[in-house]
Motif scaffolding. Structure first.
Motif, PDB file in Angstrom:
ATOM      1  N   SER A   1      95.270  -5.345  12.885  1.00 24.40           N
ATOM      2  CA  SER A   1      95.324  -3.883  12.833  1.00 24.40           C
ATOM      3  C   SER A   1      95.491  -3.282  14.231  1.00 24.40           C
ATOM      4  CB  SER A   1      94.072  -3.323  12.161  1.00 24.40           C
ATOM      5  OG  SER A   1      92.901  -3.661  12.890  1.00 24.40           O
ATOM      6  N   ARG A   2      94.852  -3.891  15.237  1.00 23.26           N
ATOM      7  CA  ARG A   2      95.016  -3.403  16.605  1.00 23.26           C
ATOM      8  C   ARG A   2      96.453  -3.596  17.070  1.00 23.26           C
ATOM      9  NH1 ARG A   2      91.880   0.168  18.361  1.00 23.26           N
ATOM     10  NH2 ARG A   2      92.221  -0.438  20.528  1.00 23.26           N
ATOM     11  N   VAL A   3      97.019  -4.759  16.762  1.00 17.33           N
ATOM     12  CA  VAL A   3      98.410  -5.013  17.141  1.00 17.33           C
ATOM     13  C   VAL A   3      99.330  -4.006  16.466  1.00 17.33           C
ATOM     14  CG1 VAL A   3     100.334  -6.641  16.895  1.00 17.33           C
ATOM     15  CG2 VAL A   3      98.114  -7.446  17.726  1.00 17.33           C
ATOM     16  N   SER A   4      99.138  -3.761  15.188  1.00 15.85           N
ATOM     17  CA  SER A   4      99.986  -2.806  14.476  1.00 15.85           C
ATOM     18  C   SER A   4      99.886  -1.418  15.109  1.00 15.85           C
ATOM     19  CB  SER A   4      99.572  -2.740  13.006  1.00 15.85           C
ATOM     20  OG  SER A   4      99.776  -3.979  12.366  1.00 15.85           O
ATOM     21  N   PHE A   5      98.667  -1.020  15.470  1.00 14.85           N
ATOM     22  CA  PHE A   5      98.471   0.272  16.105  1.00 14.85           C
ATOM     23  C   PHE A   5      99.227   0.358  17.430  1.00 14.85           C
ATOM     24  CE2 PHE A   5      95.694   2.472  19.312  1.00 14.85           C
ATOM     25  CZ  PHE A   5      96.124   3.750  19.020  1.00 14.85           C
ATOM     26  N   PHE A   6      99.086  -0.671  18.272  1.00 14.77           N
ATOM     27  CA  PHE A   6      99.741  -0.647  19.578  1.00 14.77           C
ATOM     28  C   PHE A   6     101.264  -0.768  19.460  1.00 14.77           C
ATOM     29  CE2 PHE A   6      95.508  -2.287  21.214  1.00 14.77           C
ATOM     30  CZ  PHE A   6      95.149  -1.063  21.760  1.00 14.77           C
ATOM     31  N   MET A   7     101.744  -1.565  18.498  1.00 18.33           N
ATOM     32  CA  MET A   7     103.197  -1.683  18.314  1.00 18.33           C
ATOM     33  C   MET A   7     103.790  -0.334  17.918  1.00 18.33           C
ATOM     34  SD  MET A   7     104.333  -4.771  18.988  1.00 18.33           S
ATOM     35  CE  MET A   7     105.793  -5.118  18.009  1.00 18.33           C
ATOM     36  N   ASN A   8     103.131   0.365  17.012  1.00 20.20           N
ATOM     37  CA  ASN A   8     103.606   1.694  16.619  1.00 20.20           C
ATOM     38  C   ASN A   8     103.525   2.670  17.785  1.00 20.20           C
ATOM     39  OD1 ASN A   8     104.290   1.147  13.914  1.00 20.20           O
ATOM     40  ND2 ASN A   8     102.143   1.291  13.289  1.00 20.20           N
ATOM     41  N   LYS A   9     102.473   2.564  18.561  1.00 17.93           N
ATOM     42  CA  LYS A   9     102.319   3.420  19.733  1.00 17.93           C
ATOM     43  C   LYS A   9     103.428   3.164  20.751  1.00 17.93           C
ATOM     44  CE  LYS A   9      98.959   4.406  23.412  1.00 17.93           C
ATOM     45  NZ  LYS A   9      97.612   4.084  23.936  1.00 17.93           N
ATOM     46  N   PHE A  10     103.702   1.882  21.043  1.00 19.38           N
ATOM     47  CA  PHE A  10     104.769   1.535  21.990  1.00 19.38           C
ATOM     48  C   PHE A  10     106.120   2.048  21.500  1.00 19.38           C
ATOM     49  CE2 PHE A  10     102.334  -2.537  23.434  1.00 19.38           C
ATOM     50  CZ  PHE A  10     101.443  -1.754  24.145  1.00 19.38           C
ATOM     51  N   ARG A  11     106.335   1.963  20.187  1.00 20.01           N
ATOM     52  CA  ARG A  11     107.611   2.425  19.638  1.00 20.01           C
ATOM     53  C   ARG A  11     107.732   3.947  19.763  1.00 20.01           C
ATOM     54  NH1 ARG A  11     109.194   0.813  13.593  1.00 20.01           N
ATOM     55  NH2 ARG A  11     107.185   1.849  13.214  1.00 20.01           N
ATOM     56  N   LYS A  12     106.658   4.666  19.452  1.00 21.47           N
ATOM     57  CA  LYS A  12     106.693   6.130  19.548  1.00 21.47           C
ATOM     58  C   LYS A  12     106.935   6.595  20.985  1.00 21.47           C
ATOM     59  CE  LYS A  12     103.688   6.907  15.550  1.00 21.47           C
ATOM     60  NZ  LYS A  12     102.326   7.296  15.102  1.00 21.47           N
ATOM     61  N   LEU A  13     106.393   5.838  21.951  1.00 17.88           N
ATOM     62  CA  LEU A  13     106.565   6.185  23.361  1.00 17.88           C
ATOM     63  C   LEU A  13     107.900   5.704  23.939  1.00 17.88           C
ATOM     64  CD1 LEU A  13     102.941   5.464  24.631  1.00 17.88           C
ATOM     65  CD2 LEU A  13     104.018   7.693  24.393  1.00 17.88           C
ATOM     66  N   GLY A  14     108.699   4.995  23.129  1.00 13.11           N
ATOM     67  CA  GLY A  14     110.009   4.535  23.579  1.00 13.11           C
ATOM     68  C   GLY A  14     109.989   3.262  24.391  1.00 13.11           C
ATOM     69  N   PHE A  15     108.852   2.530  24.370  1.00  7.78           N
ATOM     70  CA  PHE A  15     108.748   1.296  25.136  1.00  7.78           C
ATOM     71  C   PHE A  15     109.425   0.129  24.417  1.00  7.78           C
ATOM     72  CE2 PHE A  15     104.460   3.014  26.831  1.00  7.78           C
ATOM     73  CZ  PHE A  15     105.131   3.843  27.721  1.00  7.78           C
TER      74      PHE A  15
END
Length: 233
Positions: free
Chosen positions: A183-197
Motif C-alpha cells: 500500500s505504501r508503494v502504491s501511494f508513492f507510485m501514484n504520488k510520483f506520477r502526479k508530480l510528473g516524476f
C-alpha cells in the motif's frame, strides 16, 4: 599459454559463445534458473532479459533482493566456497543466459587478465551496491528507497537519461525490495506520477526529476500528499 594466445582472447566472444565449460540457454518468462538450496557449481551471465533474485526464510516469507539485467553475472558465490545456492533466481522476461562451469571461470580468471579485470569490476560494483542498499535501508524513508530503486532499475547514470522499465514489475515486488508494504508503494507510485516524476501504464518510464526525491528534502515534494494521506518520516 603464449603471449600470442593471450592477445587473441576476446572477452565478448567468451561471454556470447558456447565452448568448453560454457553453454547457452533460452528461458521463457517466469522460468526457474536455479533454486535456493541447490548445488552451487556454476556462474551465470545474462545475454538478454531480466532475472529476479529472491530469498525464502524458514517461515516461508520471500524477499526479493535484486533484479539483474543484460551484462550482469550472478551465482558467483560458488567461487568463494559456497556449496549450495543461497537464493532462488527466476526470469522476469524472456531471457538468454550463459552458464559457465565453476572450473571454466577459475581457469579463465587465472589465465586471462582482461576477463579478470572485467569480473573484479563486477564484484566491486556489486559490493558497492550492497553497501549502498544497506545505508539506504537503515537511514532513508520508504519514499526515498522507492525512488532510488526506480532510478537503479532504469539504469540512471549509465546513459544520458533513464530508460523505461520495459518489463512488468508489481508493487508487491517493489515493496519486498525496499522493505515496506504494498500500500505504501502504491501511494508513492501514484504520488510520483502526479508530480510528473514517472509515467506508467503497463511499463514504467522514469524521469530525471525523480532524482529530487533521493537528493533533496524538497518541501515541494514532502508537502503534497493526497488528501487524507501522510508522508512517512
Amino acid at each position: 599459454m603464449t603471449d600470442c594466445e593471450k592477445a587473441s582472447f576476446n572477452v565478448a566472444d567468451f561471454l556470447t559463445k558456447v565452448g568448453e565449460g560454457r553453454c547457452m540457454q533460452s528461458y521463457p518468462k517466469s522460468s526457474l534458473v536455479f533454486l535456493q538450496g541447490s548445488p552451487a557449481d556454476s556462474v551465470f551471465y545474462i545475454q538478454s532479459g531480466k532475472v529476479k533474485i529472491a530469498v525464502v526464510s524458514e517461515q516461508g516469507r520471500e524477499a526479493v533482493i535484486a533484479i539483474l539485467g543484460v551484462g550482469d553475472f550472478f551465482g558467483e558465490g560458488c567461487l568463494a566456497g559456497q556449496i549450495v545456492r543461497m537464493a532462488t533466481v527466476t526470469t522476469m522476461a524472456e531471457s538468454v543466459i550463459l552458464r559457465l562451469d565453476k572450473g571454466a571461470v577459475v581457469r579463465t580468471l587465472n589465465d586471462e587478465p582482461t576477463f579478470s579485470t572485467l569480473f573484479i569490476a563486477h564484484l566491486l560494483s556489486r559490493n558497492i551496491r550492497t553497501e549502498e542498499d544497506l545505508v539506504d535501508q537503515l537511514f532513508n524513508s520508504s519514499e526515498k528507497r522507492l525512488a532510488r530503486l526506480l532510478l537503479l532499475l532504469a539504469k540512471f547514470g549509465k546513459d544520458e537519461k533513464p530508460e523505461p522499465i520495459l518489463y512488468k514489475i508489481s508493487h508487491e515486488t517493489l515493496a519486498e525490495m525496499i522493505g515496506t508494504t504494498r500500500s505504501r508503494v502504491s501511494f508513492f507510485m501514484n504520488k510520483f506520477r502526479k508530480l510528473g516524476f514517472i509515467d506508467y501504464n503497463g511499463t514504467i518510464e522514469v524521469h530525471n526529476s525523480l532524482l529530487n526525491v533521493v537528493l533533496l528534502d524538497n518541501p515541494h515534494i514532502r508537502n503534497r500528499p493526497a488528501k487524507g494521506e501522510h508522508n512517512e518520516e
